[in-house]
Scaffold this active site. Structure first.
Site, PDB file in Angstrom:
ATOM      1  N   ASP A 159       0.867  -1.185   0.000  1.00  0.00           N
ATOM      2  CA  ASP A 159       0.000   0.000   0.000  1.00  0.00           C
ATOM      3  C   ASP A 159       0.901   1.232   0.000  1.00  0.00           C
ATOM      4  O   ASP A 159       2.141   1.108  -0.005  1.00  0.00           O
ATOM      5  CB  ASP A 159      -0.936  -0.002   1.233  1.00  0.00           C
ATOM      6  CG  ASP A 159      -2.240   0.781   0.996  1.00  0.00           C
ATOM      7  OD1 ASP A 159      -2.162   2.005   0.762  1.00  0.00           O
ATOM      8  OD2 ASP A 159      -3.327   0.166   1.043  1.00  0.00           O
ATOM      9  N   GLY A 189       4.590   1.618  -1.564  1.00  0.00           N
ATOM     10  CA  GLY A 189       4.839   2.053  -2.937  1.00  0.00           C
ATOM     11  C   GLY A 189       3.566   2.573  -3.565  1.00  0.00           C
ATOM     12  O   GLY A 189       2.559   2.785  -2.878  1.00  0.00           O
ATOM     13  N   ASP A 190       3.633   2.772  -4.880  1.00  0.00           N
ATOM     14  CA  ASP A 190       2.513   3.344  -5.628  1.00  0.00           C
ATOM     15  C   ASP A 190       2.099   2.336  -6.696  1.00  0.00           C
ATOM     16  O   ASP A 190       2.894   2.029  -7.591  1.00  0.00           O
ATOM     17  CB  ASP A 190       2.998   4.659  -6.268  1.00  0.00           C
ATOM     18  CG  ASP A 190       1.930   5.334  -7.104  1.00  0.00           C
ATOM     19  OD1 ASP A 190       0.855   4.734  -7.333  1.00  0.00           O
ATOM     20  OD2 ASP A 190       2.173   6.476  -7.531  1.00  0.00           O
ATOM     21  N   PHE A 191       0.854   1.822  -6.597  1.00  0.00           N
ATOM     22  CA  PHE A 191       0.470   0.761  -7.550  1.00  0.00           C
ATOM     23  C   PHE A 191       0.293   1.275  -8.973  1.00  0.00           C
ATOM     24  O   PHE A 191       0.128   0.487  -9.888  1.00  0.00           O
ATOM     25  CB  PHE A 191      -0.711  -0.074  -7.065  1.00  0.00           C
ATOM     26  CG  PHE A 191      -1.970   0.618  -6.599  1.00  0.00           C
ATOM     27  CD1 PHE A 191      -2.486   1.718  -7.262  1.00  0.00           C
ATOM     28  CD2 PHE A 191      -2.668   0.100  -5.502  1.00  0.00           C
ATOM     29  CE1 PHE A 191      -3.673   2.318  -6.841  1.00  0.00           C
ATOM     30  CE2 PHE A 191      -3.859   0.697  -5.064  1.00  0.00           C
ATOM     31  CZ  PHE A 191      -4.357   1.808  -5.738  1.00  0.00           C
ATOM     32  N   HIS A 231     -12.575  -0.688  -7.996  1.00  0.00           N
ATOM     33  CA  HIS A 231     -13.810   0.135  -8.040  1.00  0.00           C
ATOM     34  C   HIS A 231     -13.531   1.599  -7.702  1.00  0.00           C
ATOM     35  O   HIS A 231     -14.354   2.460  -7.969  1.00  0.00           O
ATOM     36  CB  HIS A 231     -14.914  -0.454  -7.136  1.00  0.00           C
ATOM     37  CG  HIS A 231     -14.809  -0.074  -5.692  1.00  0.00           C
ATOM     38  ND1 HIS A 231     -15.905   0.140  -4.890  1.00  0.00           N
ATOM     39  CD2 HIS A 231     -13.729   0.136  -4.901  1.00  0.00           C
ATOM     40  CE1 HIS A 231     -15.513   0.467  -3.661  1.00  0.00           C
ATOM     41  NE2 HIS A 231     -14.204   0.461  -3.647  1.00  0.00           N
TER      42      HIS A 231
HETATM   43  C1  LIG Z   1     -10.845   1.211  -0.515  1.00  0.00           C
HETATM   44  S1  LIG Z   1      -9.300   0.944   0.271  1.00  0.00           S
HETATM   45  C2  LIG Z   1      -9.231  -0.842   0.344  1.00  0.00           C
HETATM   46  C3  LIG Z   1      -8.311  -1.351   1.389  1.00  0.00           C
HETATM   47  C4  LIG Z   1      -8.215  -2.885   1.526  1.00  0.00           C
HETATM   48  N1  LIG Z   1      -7.832  -3.548   0.309  1.00  0.00           N
HETATM   49  C5  LIG Z   1      -9.500  -3.470   2.025  1.00  0.00           C
HETATM   50  O1  LIG Z   1     -10.124  -4.237   1.319  1.00  0.00           O
HETATM   51  O2  LIG Z   1      -9.899  -3.134   3.150  1.00  0.00           O
HETATM   52  C6  LIG Z   1      -8.157   1.385  -0.989  1.00  0.00           C
HETATM   53  C7  LIG Z   1      -6.692   1.266  -0.608  1.00  0.00           C
HETATM   54  O3  LIG Z   1      -5.892   1.650  -1.734  1.00  0.00           O
HETATM   55  C8  LIG Z   1      -4.757   2.340  -1.252  1.00  0.00           C
HETATM   56  N2  LIG Z   1      -4.165   3.165  -2.320  1.00  0.00           N
HETATM   57  C9  LIG Z   1      -4.697   4.279  -2.871  1.00  0.00           C
HETATM   58  N3  LIG Z   1      -3.869   4.759  -3.816  1.00  0.00           N
HETATM   59  C10 LIG Z   1      -2.787   3.930  -3.845  1.00  0.00           C
HETATM   60  C11 LIG Z   1      -1.611   3.892  -4.637  1.00  0.00           C
HETATM   61  N4  LIG Z   1      -1.390   4.835  -5.560  1.00  0.00           N
HETATM   62  N5  LIG Z   1      -0.708   2.893  -4.421  1.00  0.00           N
HETATM   63  C12 LIG Z   1      -0.952   1.947  -3.464  1.00  0.00           C
HETATM   64  N6  LIG Z   1      -2.073   1.923  -2.695  1.00  0.00           N
HETATM   65  C13 LIG Z   1      -2.978   2.908  -2.891  1.00  0.00           C
HETATM   66  C14 LIG Z   1      -5.326   3.164  -0.116  1.00  0.00           C
HETATM   67  O4  LIG Z   1      -4.325   3.620   0.748  1.00  0.00           O
HETATM   68  C15 LIG Z   1      -6.297   2.170   0.529  1.00  0.00           C
HETATM   69  O5  LIG Z   1      -5.678   1.432   1.544  1.00  0.00           O
END
Ligand SMILES: C[S@@+](CC[C@H](N)C(=O)[O-])C[C@H]1O[C@@H](n2cnc3c(N)ncnc32)[C@H](O)[C@@H]1O
Length: 340
Positions: free
Chosen positions: A203, A229-231, A248
Site C-alpha cells: 500500500d 509504494g505506488d500501484f 472500483h
Molecule cells: C478502498 S481501500 C481498500 C483497502 C483494503 N484492500 C480493504 O479491502 O480493506 C483502498 C486502498 O488503496 C490504497 N491506495 C490508494 N492509492 C494507492 C496507490 N497509488 N498505491 C498503493 N495503494 C494505494 C489506499 O491507501 C487504501 O488502503
C-alpha cells in the site's frame, strides 16, 4: 398499516431529505461512544451524558431522534436509555460494528457530498472540489485520517465483506501480494486460514506502516511482509494477487494501469488475480452496490461494474475472467488468470 396510515409521498420525501440530520446524529452517537456505554445494559440519560461529556438536553433529543430509527430505545417513565435493534452496530470492535465507517464517512465523505452538484456539472469528484486535491492525497496529509480510513476498511472487511473472504480460495497460491492491502487485516485473516501462504501487504508508504502490528497480532508476521509504494508505478512480484475494494476506486484507464503493473510483476505466466468487489446486478444486497457506486462518483473516479464491464476491463490488461463467485453478502469474488 392501511392506506390512511401510509406516509404521503411528501412525507416520505421529507424523511429522505432529512437524511443529513440522521447521518450527523449517528456521527455524534458514534464519536461519543454511546453504544459502548450501553452494551452492559440500560443507563439513565443523565449518566450517559456525564460518561460521554455531552450536555443532557441536546443528547436527549439526539437519542430520541435515533430511537425512531431503531438505534436506541428510551423509556419515558424511568428515563433509561438502552440499545435498539441497530445499536450494537455503533459499538466498537464487535463483528457487526460499523462505528469506524460512521466516523470516517461523516468526516470526509459527508463534506465531499456537499459538492455533488459540481460533480454532476463537471464530472470532477466532489471530494476533489471540497478538499482541493484527490481523496487519497488529502487523507495522506494527516496520520489521523490515514488511521480513520484504514479502521473503516477493517469494519467493511469484518461487518460487510466477511462472506467474501470466506469465498477467497488460495489453495494453489504460494506467494500473494495484497495490492492496496491497507493495514493488512485482510491478508492477515487469509494467512491464518492458509498456513502455507507467504505474501506481502502492499500500500502507500504512509498507510502500510500500520500493517506490521496487525500482522504480529494475527501471528503471521513470519510469513507476511509489508512494502510501501505506488500501484500506478509498480507492484511486488508474486504468483497470485489479491485486490480487495481497489479497482472500483478508479476509472477504467487508471484501473488498467494497476492491472498492467500486476501483469508485468507477476512471476508466474499464468498468475492468478482475485478481486473482491461488487458486481452490479449479481450480488446479494444490490442496494449496497448502488450506494457504493454513488460513493465512488462523489469521492473518487471509480465506479461499480457489471460482469461484462469486469470482463472487458480485465481482458484489456491481459487477464481472463474465469468466474465470479457470489456470496451471501454484497461483495463477489472475481477470479481471473494472467494471459501471457
Ligand atoms: C478502498 S481501500 C481498500 C483497502 C483494503 N484492500 C480493504 O479491502 O480493506 C483502498 C486502498 O488503496 C490504497 N491506495 C490508494 N492509492 C494507492 C496507490 N497509488 N498505491 C498503493 N495503494 C494505494 C489506499 O491507501 C487504501 O488502503
Amino acid at each position: 398499516m392501511n392506506a390512511a396510515d401510509s406516509p404521503t409521498p411528501a412525507i416520505t420525501m421529507l424523511r429522505l431529505l432529512g437524511g443529513y440530520q440522521i447521518s450527523q446524529a449517528l456521527f455524534v452517537a458514534a464519536r461519543a461512544g454511546l453504544a459502548d456505554q450501553l452494551l452492559d445494559g440500560p443507563i439513565p440519560l443523565a449518566e450517559l451524558a456525564t460518561a460521554t461529556g455531552l450536555r443532557p438536553g441536546p443528547l436527549a433529543r439526539i437519542v430520541h431522534a435515533l430511537a425512531g430509527e431503531g438505534v436506541f430505545a428510551l423509556d419515558a417513565g424511568t428515563g433509561l436509555v438502552r440499545l435498539g435493534p441497530l445499536g450494537r452496530t455503533l459499538a466498537s470492535g464487535l463483528p457487526e460494528s460499523v462505528r469506524n465507517i460512521a466516523l470516517m464517512w461523516m468526516d470526509s465523505h459527508y463534506r465531499a457530498f456537499g459538492e455533488l452538484w459540481g460533480t454532476a456539472e463537471t464530472g470532477r469528484p466532489a471530494a476533489e472540489i471540497a478538499f482541493g486535491e484527490p481523496l487519497f492525497d488529502w487523507i495522506g496529509q494527516d496520520p489521523a485520517r490515514v488511521r480513520a480510513f484504514s479502521a473503516a476498511m477493517t469494519d467493511f472487511a469484518r461487518a460487510i465483506r466477511h462472506h467474501s473472504l470466506d469465498a477467497v480460495e488460495l489453495d494453489g497460491a504460494r506467494t500473494v501480494v495484497d495490492v492496496g492491502g491497507a493495514d493488512g487485516t485482510v491478508l492477515a485473516v487469509l494467512a491464518e486460514r492458509y498456513p502455507h501462504l507467504r505474501g506481502t501487504v502492499f500500500d502507500l508508504p504512509h498507510v502500510v506502516t500500520a500493517a506490521p502490528e496487525v500482522l504480529r497480532a494475527h501471528g503471521v508476521d513470519d510469513r507476511i511482509t509489508t512494502a510501501g509504494g505506488d500501484f500506478f508505478v509498480e507492484v511486488p512480484p508474486a504468483d497470485s494477487y489479491l485486490a480487495c475494494f481497489i479497482l472500483h476506486d478508479w476509472s477504467d484507464e487508471k484501473a488498467g494501469l494497476i492491472l498492467g503493473n500486476i501483469h508485468r510483476a507477476a512471476d508466474a505466466t499464468d498468475a492468478r488475480l482475485i478481486l473482491v468487489e461488487t458486481v452490479l446486478d449479481e450480488g446479494a444486497a444490490p442496494e449496497v452496490a448502488s450506494l457504493l457506486d454513488l460513493t465512488m462518483l462523489g469521492v473518487l473516479t471509480g465506479r461499480e461494474r457489471t460482469r461484462p464491464e469486469w470482463r472487458d476491463l480485465l481482458a484489456a490488461s491481459g487477464f481472463r475472467l474465469d468466474r465470479i463467485r457470489t456470496t451471501p453478502g454484497p461483495m463477489c469474488v472475481i477470479e481471473a488468470t494472467r494471459v501471457p
